[in-house]
Design a protein around this motif. Structure first.
Motif, PDB file in Angstrom:
ATOM      1  N   ALA A  94       0.587  -1.227   0.054  1.00 14.01           N
ATOM      2  CA  ALA A  94      -0.110   0.059  -0.111  1.00 14.01           C
ATOM      3  C   ALA A  94       0.815   1.381  -0.003  1.00 14.01           C
ATOM      4  O   ALA A  94       0.699   2.464  -0.699  1.00 14.01           O
ATOM      5  CB  ALA A  94      -0.911   0.075   1.202  1.00 14.01           C
ATOM      6  N   ALA A  95       2.031   1.253   0.748  1.00 11.91           N
ATOM      7  CA  ALA A  95       2.827   2.503   0.732  1.00 11.91           C
ATOM      8  C   ALA A  95       3.507   2.730  -0.577  1.00 11.91           C
ATOM      9  O   ALA A  95       3.605   3.850  -1.071  1.00 11.91           O
ATOM     10  CB  ALA A  95       3.906   1.993   1.920  1.00 11.91           C
ATOM     11  N   ARG A  96       3.955   1.449  -1.209  1.00 15.20           N
ATOM     12  CA  ARG A  96       4.283   1.814  -2.681  1.00 15.20           C
ATOM     13  C   ARG A  96       3.374   2.115  -3.475  1.00 15.20           C
ATOM     14  O   ARG A  96       3.824   3.069  -4.529  1.00 15.20           O
ATOM     15  CB  ARG A  96       5.106   0.474  -3.000  1.00 15.20           C
ATOM     16  CG  ARG A  96       5.594   0.115  -4.480  1.00 15.20           C
ATOM     17  CD  ARG A  96       6.671   1.244  -4.481  1.00 15.20           C
ATOM     18  NE  ARG A  96       7.763   1.142  -3.892  1.00 15.20           N
ATOM     19  CZ  ARG A  96       8.833   0.397  -4.183  1.00 15.20           C
ATOM     20  NH1 ARG A  96       8.765  -0.370  -5.360  1.00 15.20           N
ATOM     21  NH2 ARG A  96       9.959   0.032  -3.093  1.00 15.20           N
ATOM     22  N   ALA A  97       2.378   1.783  -3.440  1.00 19.26           N
ATOM     23  CA  ALA A  97       1.098   2.285  -4.362  1.00 19.26           C
ATOM     24  C   ALA A  97       0.903   3.799  -4.054  1.00 19.26           C
ATOM     25  O   ALA A  97       0.881   4.361  -5.154  1.00 19.26           O
ATOM     26  CB  ALA A  97      -0.266   1.401  -4.220  1.00 19.26           C
ATOM     27  N   ARG A  98       0.935   3.995  -2.975  1.00 28.95           N
ATOM     28  CA  ARG A  98       0.950   5.563  -2.548  1.00 28.95           C
ATOM     29  C   ARG A  98       1.974   6.626  -3.235  1.00 28.95           C
ATOM     30  O   ARG A  98       1.720   7.522  -3.843  1.00 28.95           O
ATOM     31  CB  ARG A  98       0.548   5.871  -1.241  1.00 28.95           C
ATOM     32  CG  ARG A  98      -0.807   5.212  -0.524  1.00 28.95           C
ATOM     33  CD  ARG A  98      -0.910   5.884   0.886  1.00 28.95           C
ATOM     34  NE  ARG A  98       0.022   5.511   1.723  1.00 28.95           N
ATOM     35  CZ  ARG A  98       0.029   4.433   2.302  1.00 28.95           C
ATOM     36  NH1 ARG A  98      -1.180   3.507   2.279  1.00 28.95           N
ATOM     37  NH2 ARG A  98       1.037   4.108   3.310  1.00 28.95           N
ATOM     38  N   ALA A  99       3.144   5.815  -2.960  1.00 33.04           N
ATOM     39  CA  ALA A  99       4.452   6.815  -3.176  1.00 33.04           C
ATOM     40  C   ALA A  99       4.407   6.749  -4.937  1.00 33.04           C
ATOM     41  O   ALA A  99       4.700   7.613  -5.445  1.00 33.04           O
ATOM     42  CB  ALA A  99       5.615   6.098  -2.661  1.00 33.04           C
ATOM     43  N   ALA A 100       4.101   5.730  -5.524  1.00 31.36           N
ATOM     44  CA  ALA A 100       4.210   5.551  -7.197  1.00 31.36           C
ATOM     45  C   ALA A 100       3.064   6.499  -7.642  1.00 31.36           C
ATOM     46  O   ALA A 100       3.173   7.360  -8.642  1.00 31.36           O
ATOM     47  CB  ALA A 100       3.932   4.246  -7.588  1.00 31.36           C
ATOM     48  N   THR A 101       1.957   6.468  -6.853  1.00 39.29           N
ATOM     49  CA  THR A 101       0.780   7.299  -7.408  1.00 39.29           C
ATOM     50  C   THR A 101       1.211   8.929  -7.262  1.00 39.29           C
ATOM     51  O   THR A 101       0.963   9.786  -8.197  1.00 39.29           O
ATOM     52  CB  THR A 101      -0.297   7.000  -6.697  1.00 39.29           C
ATOM     53  OG1 THR A 101      -0.880   5.822  -6.775  1.00 39.29           O
ATOM     54  CG2 THR A 101      -1.475   8.357  -6.851  1.00 39.29           C
TER      55      THR A 101
END
Length: 213
Positions: free
Chosen positions: A194-201
């Motif tokens: 989830a953290a990676r998804a937020r950062a990539a977004t």
């Protein structure tokens, strides 16, 4: 894959047999790899004749493609939309983190990682495997690219190449996480995904707002 019309009285039976064949093939490919798996073994495991296997699939490479598609692709609804991707109906600030989590959860799953290992191991001997695998994987990029293209006008984005931006997002999502999981170093937990998804977004949105394409 060969298909039958919906009004064919044997259509449901054919579909059940096809499902059994694909499931048996998946287990066989993951167990012994592509090279060592025979169509006869798959037929026996599926409980069907070899003739039935070839009635559904022209060859082993087509069957392997069906296995990849079944394991890696989002199912489509009656209008061709991807029925299990609820983020498609959400605005970008909500949708993109959801899309990132969905992508990483799928690509880091044990089944997808195992199929990727089969492809990389056997592709030198069977060069058709790479294009088959890539063709299925590109479906995900295509869905995301269409989403970005759809929202570009209302968001004020200048996106000359939506597919390129979608590929960039996928690359940012998978950076180091995929390699770690593939090589058995570790599998990221849900919080890290989830953290990676937020950062990539955040990175993608910055690119989109800047007009980079």
């Amino acid at each position: 894959m060969r298909s039958w019309s919906d009004d064919n009285p044997k259509a449901r039976l054919m579909q059940r047999k096809r499902t059994a064949i694909v499931n048996a093939a998946r287990e066989a490919f993951l167990d012994t790899g592509y090279a060592e798996t025979s169509m006869h073994r798959i037929a026996e495991a599926a409980g069907v004749s070899i003739k039935t296997v070839y009635r559904h699939f022209d060859g082993k490479d087509e069957l392997f493609s069906a296995v990849i598609h079944d394991a890696c692709s989002a199912p489509e609804g009656p209008e061709g939309e991807h029925a299990d991707l609820p983020w498609l109906s959400e605005p970008p600030r909500v949708a993109l983190p959801m899309a990132g989590i969905d992508y990483l959860s799928r690509v880091l799953s044990p089944t997808e990682l195992a199929l990727y290992r089969v492809v990389t191991r056997d592709a030198p001997r069977f060069p058709e495997l790479g294009p088959r695998y890539r063709q299925v994987m590109e479906v995900r990029v295509g869905v995301l690219a269409r989403y970005l293209g759809h929202w570009a006008p209302s968001e004020g984005w200048t996106v000359a190449e939506p597919r390129e931006m979608a590929s960039t997002f996928v690359a940012m999502l998978g950076r180091d996480l995929f390699e770690d999981a593939l090589h058995g170093v570790r599998r990221p937990d849900d919080d890290e995904i989830a953290a990676r998804a937020r950062a990539a977004t955040g990175q993608l949105m910055a690119l989109l707002r800047s007009g980079a394409s």
